[in-house]
Design a protein around this motif. Structure first.
Motif, mmCIF file in Angstrom:
data_model
loop_
_atom_site.group_PDB
_atom_site.id
_atom_site.type_symbol
_atom_site.label_atom_id
_atom_site.label_comp_id
_atom_site.label_asym_id
_atom_site.label_seq_id
_atom_site.Cartn_x
_atom_site.Cartn_y
_atom_site.Cartn_z
ATOM 1 N N ILE A 1 -6.600 -14.834 -5.755
ATOM 2 C CA ILE A 1 -8.022 -15.104 -5.524
ATOM 3 C C ILE A 1 -8.206 -15.918 -4.248
ATOM 4 O O ILE A 1 -9.098 -15.651 -3.440
ATOM 5 C CB ILE A 1 -8.622 -15.831 -6.736
ATOM 6 C CG1 ILE A 1 -8.524 -14.941 -7.984
ATOM 7 C CG2 ILE A 1 -10.071 -16.217 -6.471
ATOM 8 C CD1 ILE A 1 -9.040 -15.601 -9.243
ATOM 9 N N SER A 2 -7.355 -16.922 -4.038
ATOM 10 C CA SER A 2 -7.453 -17.744 -2.826
ATOM 11 C C SER A 2 -7.171 -16.920 -1.585
ATOM 12 O O SER A 2 -7.788 -17.133 -0.530
ATOM 13 C CB SER A 2 -6.488 -18.929 -2.917
ATOM 14 O OG SER A 2 -6.789 -19.740 -4.031
ATOM 15 N N ASP A 3 -6.234 -15.982 -1.667
ATOM 16 C CA ASP A 3 -5.930 -15.136 -0.515
ATOM 17 C C ASP A 3 -7.118 -14.263 -0.133
ATOM 18 O O ASP A 3 -7.397 -14.042 1.050
ATOM 19 C CB ASP A 3 -4.714 -14.262 -0.806
ATOM 20 C CG ASP A 3 -3.428 -15.067 -0.830
ATOM 21 O OD1 ASP A 3 -3.437 -16.198 -0.296
ATOM 22 O OD2 ASP A 3 -2.426 -14.577 -1.380
ATOM 23 N N VAL A 4 -7.828 -13.736 -1.134
ATOM 24 C CA VAL A 4 -8.978 -12.869 -0.849
ATOM 25 C C VAL A 4 -10.100 -13.668 -0.196
ATOM 26 O O VAL A 4 -10.826 -13.164 0.667
ATOM 27 C CB VAL A 4 -9.461 -12.186 -2.141
ATOM 28 C CG1 VAL A 4 -10.761 -11.432 -1.902
ATOM 29 C CG2 VAL A 4 -8.395 -11.228 -2.664
ATOM 30 N N GLN A 5 -10.242 -14.937 -0.585
ATOM 31 C CA GLN A 5 -11.321 -15.757 -0.045
ATOM 32 C C GLN A 5 -11.040 -16.250 1.363
ATOM 33 O O GLN A 5 -11.957 -16.717 2.040
ATOM 34 C CB GLN A 5 -11.569 -16.961 -0.964
ATOM 35 C CG GLN A 5 -12.116 -16.576 -2.332
ATOM 36 C CD GLN A 5 -12.269 -17.778 -3.239
ATOM 37 O OE1 GLN A 5 -11.679 -18.831 -3.001
ATOM 38 N NE2 GLN A 5 -13.057 -17.634 -4.285
ATOM 39 N N GLN A 6 -9.806 -16.160 1.832
ATOM 40 C CA GLN A 6 -9.446 -16.627 3.163
ATOM 41 C C GLN A 6 -9.455 -15.469 4.156
ATOM 42 O O GLN A 6 -9.028 -14.361 3.823
ATOM 43 C CB GLN A 6 -8.049 -17.266 3.140
ATOM 44 C CG GLN A 6 -7.967 -18.541 2.333
ATOM 45 C CD GLN A 6 -8.764 -19.667 2.954
ATOM 46 O OE1 GLN A 6 -8.906 -19.742 4.174
ATOM 47 N NE2 GLN A 6 -9.281 -20.544 2.114
ATOM 48 N N PRO A 7 -9.935 -15.686 5.378
ATOM 49 C CA PRO A 7 -9.867 -14.624 6.394
ATOM 50 C C PRO A 7 -8.424 -14.357 6.792
ATOM 51 O O PRO A 7 -7.561 -15.241 6.705
ATOM 52 C CB PRO A 7 -10.682 -15.201 7.563
ATOM 53 C CG PRO A 7 -10.634 -16.678 7.371
ATOM 54 C CD PRO A 7 -10.587 -16.907 5.885
ATOM 55 N N ARG A 8 -8.154 -13.142 7.230
ATOM 56 C CA ARG A 8 -6.805 -12.771 7.645
ATOM 57 C C ARG A 8 -6.381 -13.601 8.847
ATOM 58 O O ARG A 8 -7.209 -14.080 9.632
ATOM 59 C CB ARG A 8 -6.757 -11.290 8.002
ATOM 60 C CG ARG A 8 -7.119 -10.358 6.857
ATOM 61 C CD ARG A 8 -6.085 -10.410 5.733
ATOM 62 N NE ARG A 8 -6.370 -11.460 4.771
ATOM 63 C CZ ARG A 8 -5.573 -11.759 3.751
ATOM 64 N NH1 ARG A 8 -4.436 -11.123 3.577
ATOM 65 N NH2 ARG A 8 -5.905 -12.712 2.910
ATOM 66 N N TRP A 9 -5.054 -13.746 9.013
ATOM 67 C CA TRP A 9 -4.542 -14.609 10.085
ATOM 68 C C TRP A 9 -4.927 -14.081 11.465
ATOM 69 O O TRP A 9 -5.128 -14.841 12.406
ATOM 70 C CB TRP A 9 -3.036 -14.770 9.947
ATOM 71 C CG TRP A 9 -2.249 -13.493 10.071
ATOM 72 C CD1 TRP A 9 -1.870 -12.663 9.072
ATOM 73 C CD2 TRP A 9 -1.732 -12.918 11.270
ATOM 74 N NE1 TRP A 9 -1.166 -11.593 9.546
ATOM 75 C CE2 TRP A 9 -1.058 -11.723 10.909
ATOM 76 C CE3 TRP A 9 -1.769 -13.266 12.615
ATOM 77 C CZ2 TRP A 9 -0.425 -10.897 11.844
ATOM 78 C CZ3 TRP A 9 -1.139 -12.451 13.533
ATOM 79 C CH2 TRP A 9 -0.491 -11.287 13.148
ATOM 80 N N GLY A 10 -5.054 -12.756 11.595
ATOM 81 C CA GLY A 10 -5.491 -12.207 12.875
ATOM 82 C C GLY A 10 -6.916 -12.613 13.207
ATOM 83 O O GLY A 10 -7.238 -12.936 14.360
ATOM 84 N N GLN A 11 -7.785 -12.615 12.198
ATOM 85 C CA GLN A 11 -9.165 -13.036 12.424
ATOM 86 C C GLN A 11 -9.232 -14.515 12.767
ATOM 87 O O GLN A 11 -10.036 -14.931 13.602
ATOM 88 C CB GLN A 11 -10.005 -12.739 11.183
ATOM 89 C CG GLN A 11 -11.478 -13.099 11.329
ATOM 90 C CD GLN A 11 -12.275 -12.765 10.095
ATOM 91 O OE1 GLN A 11 -11.783 -12.104 9.174
ATOM 92 N NE2 GLN A 11 -13.516 -13.220 10.051
#
Length: 240
Positions: free
Chosen positions: A221-231
């Motif tokens: 869930i925390s991963d989905v809420q965080q923007p991707r590292w490229g962004q």
């Protein structure tokens, strides 16, 4: 060049690929300050405090074994409970308004006839009687407001990891709870005075100097809420 970029992308993603389809792992306790404090040899106690007493007596010289002894955390390796009850609310509103105007002029109507002589050489309509004239005006208006509200009620066990020369105790505590594929983390650290610890072996967060309290989680869930590292990189690099 393309190969190096591809390798960088793969290396950055390998740390996340090993968690696909798996729950996040707990942080190891081995090697942490709590681990060393628990397994460290205790300091030698005073001989008067450890003197043998009658086994049939309810009183003993040891504060740990005494029926009425003080069981609060006092030395390295002891455990105490940290009570975190945060209910903060802050509202700030500022407004400012500023304006300014100025008008100035300078001239030489008469000075031994010099202005009149200069007027003949000046362009038509110009005169030394009003040689310089300036006008200026400025205005500023600003408005800002801040509203925050935080509420948190938690309890966590912490370990005394160090006794400072002045008697202050340094504590650290960590709690991890995993529910399905999400791991909730609570970390607390800081400095406390032994006298601030209650008879219930508890201390509130507002009595911890240099308190560091972290409450969060990691998992799917925390991963989905965080923007991707490229962004995240483009947000930092792009100037617009």
């Amino acid at each position: 060049m393309r190969a190096s970029i591809l390798l960088m992308i793969l290396a950055a993603g390998c740390g996340r690929l090993n968690e696909v389809g798996r729950a996040p792992g707990f942080s190891p306790l081995e090697g942490s300050p709590q681990h060393y404090a628990m397994y460290a040899a205790p300091f030698p106690e005073n001989a008067e405090r450890t003197a043998p007493t009658d086994a049939a007596s309810l009183w003993t010289a040891s504060t740990r074994a005494s029926l009425f002894g003080d069981r609060r955390a006092a030395r390295r390796g002891d455990i105490l409970t940290v009570v975190i009850e945060i209910d903060d609310k802050a509202e700030i509103s500022n407004a400012s308004d500023r304006s300014r105007s100025s008008d100035s002029s300078m001239g030489i109507p008469q000075l031994f006839g010099i202005p009149q002589r200069l007027d003949r050489k000046l362009p038509e309509g110009a005169s030394m009687a009003e040689a310089v004239k300036t006008q200026s005006a400025s205005s500023f208006a600003g408005d800002g407001s801040v509203a925050r509200k935080e509420k948190l009620a938690l309890r966590v066990a912490a370990t005394v990891v160090e006794e400072l020369p002045n008697g202050v105790l340094r504590i650290e505590g960590q709690q991890e709870v995993r529910v399905n594929y999400e791991l909730r983390e609570l970390v607390v650290a800081g400095y406390v005075r032994p006298g601030d610890i209650s008879r219930q072996n508890e201390i509130t967060y507002d009595k911890i100097a240099g308190a560091r309290i972290s409450y969060g989680g990691r998992g799917q869930i925390s991963d989905v809420q965080q923007p991707r590292w490229g962004q995240q990189i483009t947000d930092l690099v792009l100037p617009f």
